[in-house]
Design a protein around this motif. Structure first.
Motif, PDB file in Angstrom:
ATOM      1  N   ALA A 163      34.338  38.830  29.928  1.00 33.71           N
ATOM      2  CA  ALA A 163      34.735  38.550  31.548  1.00 33.71           C
ATOM      3  C   ALA A 163      34.331  39.715  32.481  1.00 33.71           C
ATOM      4  O   ALA A 163      34.209  40.816  31.940  1.00 33.71           O
ATOM      5  CB  ALA A 163      35.971  37.906  31.519  1.00 33.71           C
ATOM      6  N   ARG A 164      34.408  39.291  33.650  1.00 33.95           N
ATOM      7  CA  ARG A 164      34.206  40.336  34.920  1.00 33.95           C
ATOM      8  C   ARG A 164      34.986  39.913  35.657  1.00 33.95           C
ATOM      9  O   ARG A 164      35.299  38.981  36.191  1.00 33.95           O
ATOM     10  CB  ARG A 164      32.736  40.475  35.156  1.00 33.95           C
ATOM     11  CG  ARG A 164      32.452  41.370  36.218  1.00 33.95           C
ATOM     12  CD  ARG A 164      30.828  41.441  36.789  1.00 33.95           C
ATOM     13  NE  ARG A 164      29.994  42.045  35.764  1.00 33.95           N
ATOM     14  CZ  ARG A 164      29.111  41.371  35.092  1.00 33.95           C
ATOM     15  NH1 ARG A 164      28.718  40.084  35.399  1.00 33.95           N
ATOM     16  NH2 ARG A 164      28.600  42.112  34.137  1.00 33.95           N
ATOM     17  N   ILE A 165      35.655  41.022  36.467  1.00 32.19           N
ATOM     18  CA  ILE A 165      36.525  41.034  37.155  1.00 32.19           C
ATOM     19  C   ILE A 165      36.361  41.982  38.604  1.00 32.19           C
ATOM     20  O   ILE A 165      36.091  42.921  38.435  1.00 32.19           O
ATOM     21  CB  ILE A 165      38.096  41.233  36.747  1.00 32.19           C
ATOM     22  CG1 ILE A 165      39.114  40.964  37.699  1.00 32.19           C
ATOM     23  CG2 ILE A 165      38.179  42.646  36.381  1.00 32.19           C
ATOM     24  CD1 ILE A 165      40.602  40.664  36.968  1.00 32.19           C
ATOM     25  N   TRP A 166      36.496  41.376  39.938  1.00 30.23           N
ATOM     26  CA  TRP A 166      36.497  41.826  40.968  1.00 30.23           C
ATOM     27  C   TRP A 166      37.630  42.076  41.760  1.00 30.23           C
ATOM     28  O   TRP A 166      38.266  41.045  41.834  1.00 30.23           O
ATOM     29  CB  TRP A 166      35.267  41.191  41.808  1.00 30.23           C
ATOM     30  CG  TRP A 166      34.030  41.208  41.421  1.00 30.23           C
ATOM     31  CD1 TRP A 166      33.027  42.058  42.108  1.00 30.23           C
ATOM     32  CD2 TRP A 166      33.381  40.089  40.451  1.00 30.23           C
ATOM     33  NE1 TRP A 166      31.718  41.540  41.285  1.00 30.23           N
ATOM     34  CE2 TRP A 166      31.984  40.570  40.424  1.00 30.23           C
ATOM     35  CE3 TRP A 166      33.889  39.161  39.881  1.00 30.23           C
ATOM     36  CZ2 TRP A 166      31.010  39.927  39.683  1.00 30.23           C
ATOM     37  CZ3 TRP A 166      32.844  38.361  38.887  1.00 30.23           C
ATOM     38  CH2 TRP A 166      31.573  38.878  38.848  1.00 30.23           C
ATOM     39  N   LEU A 167      38.159  43.239  42.073  1.00 32.29           N
ATOM     40  CA  LEU A 167      39.579  43.303  42.769  1.00 32.29           C
ATOM     41  C   LEU A 167      39.086  44.019  43.948  1.00 32.29           C
ATOM     42  O   LEU A 167      38.275  44.844  44.439  1.00 32.29           O
ATOM     43  CB  LEU A 167      40.277  44.346  41.838  1.00 32.29           C
ATOM     44  CG  LEU A 167      40.629  43.810  40.367  1.00 32.29           C
ATOM     45  CD1 LEU A 167      41.310  44.908  39.744  1.00 32.29           C
ATOM     46  CD2 LEU A 167      41.452  42.541  40.705  1.00 32.29           C
ATOM     47  N   ALA A 168      40.019  43.576  45.015  1.00 28.85           N
ATOM     48  CA  ALA A 168      40.166  43.933  46.262  1.00 28.85           C
ATOM     49  C   ALA A 168      40.532  45.581  46.391  1.00 28.85           C
ATOM     50  O   ALA A 168      40.196  46.439  47.351  1.00 28.85           O
ATOM     51  CB  ALA A 168      40.807  43.237  47.313  1.00 28.85           C
ATOM     52  N   ASN A 169      41.615  45.818  45.571  1.00 35.10           N
ATOM     53  CA  ASN A 169      42.024  47.071  45.496  1.00 35.10           C
ATOM     54  C   ASN A 169      42.205  47.564  44.077  1.00 35.10           C
ATOM     55  O   ASN A 169      42.601  47.078  43.196  1.00 35.10           O
ATOM     56  CB  ASN A 169      43.558  47.145  45.941  1.00 35.10           C
ATOM     57  CG  ASN A 169      44.208  48.480  45.960  1.00 35.10           C
ATOM     58  OD1 ASN A 169      43.572  49.374  46.015  1.00 35.10           O
ATOM     59  ND2 ASN A 169      45.422  48.294  45.740  1.00 35.10           N
TER      60      ASN A 169
END
Length: 229
Positions: free
Chosen positions: A44-50
């Motif tokens: 999976a891939r995850i994008w985080l704001a922080n």
């Protein structure tokens, strides 16, 4: 005689292949969904704001209901750290440095995602299956879930955490893309590949190998990860 414009057989074949690649659905599920789900394995891939605009790729092996391994890698595919959760213990491990930090599983997921979560909730989010929660247990966990006309879970909220399914894997209950919001962080999770009930080493979730590793505080682990990044 003036030749009419057209395509050569080679160019037609190339355009056909290009259209299949660009328009055809990607194969996310690598095997049929079994009647009894015992384990889920995938990427999976995850994008985080922080931290701002961070993007992380990870692999996961989830053995229902209470064991899991998450391996976080950098853009070159090199391992950065591993989360190991067994029935009684939870660790964040940096294999390259032979060090680890032992913590509560919700605390470890908080370091990973920016908000507290336990492994069972992580399994529910990835599998889209919350059916093992009775009404009483659902109320006790404080989750409020939303469903679509097909009975699939489309969104949920627990205290300050809310998730919503942006896209399902075709012809399944499994989310392909999830968006989540929490006062501590927000972001998006996308499943790349997923497989079910694959055989794996019986000792995969054992932590005996950590006897050769050094125990560190979270501050020490964070310093190492910052240097590695």
């Amino acid at each position: 005689m003036r030749r009419r414009p057209g395509f050569s057989p080679g160019s037609v074949l190339w355009l056909l292949l290009l259209s299949l690649v660009s328009c055809g659905p990607s194969q996310v599920l690598l095997s049929p969904v079994p009647a009894r789900l015992e384990s889920i394995e995938g990427h999976a891939r995850i994008w985080l704001a922080n931290p701002e605009g961070s993007r992380t790729k990870f692999s996961f092996l989830l053995h229902l209901p209470d064991q899991g391994i998450i391996e976080v890698t950098n853009f070159l595919g090199h391992s950065l750290y591993r989360i190991l959760i067994s029935r009684d213990e939870a660790y964040l491990i940096i294999p390259s440095k032979k060090v680890y930090w032992k913590g509560d599983e919700t605390e470890i997921f908080d370091r990973f995602l920016g908000f507290p979560l336990d492994l069972n909730e992580m399994i529910h989010l990835i599998s889209g299956d919350w059916s093992d929660l009775s009404r009483e247990r659902l109320q006790a966990s404080a989750w409020h879930l939303e469903k679509d006309a097909q009975g699939r879970i489309t969104a949920g909220q627990r205290q300050g955490l809310r998730f919503s399914v942006e896209e399902f894997i075709p012809n399944s209950r499994f989310p392909r893309s999830l968006r989540f919001e929490h006062p501590g962080n927000s972001g998006r999770l996308k499943i790349l590949k997923m497989d079910f009930n694959l055989p794996h080493n019986r000792g995969a979730f054992e932590a005996d190998f950590l006897r050769d590793f050094a125990s560190k505080t979270w501050e020490e682990i964070q310093g190492i990860l910052n240097d590695e990044g």
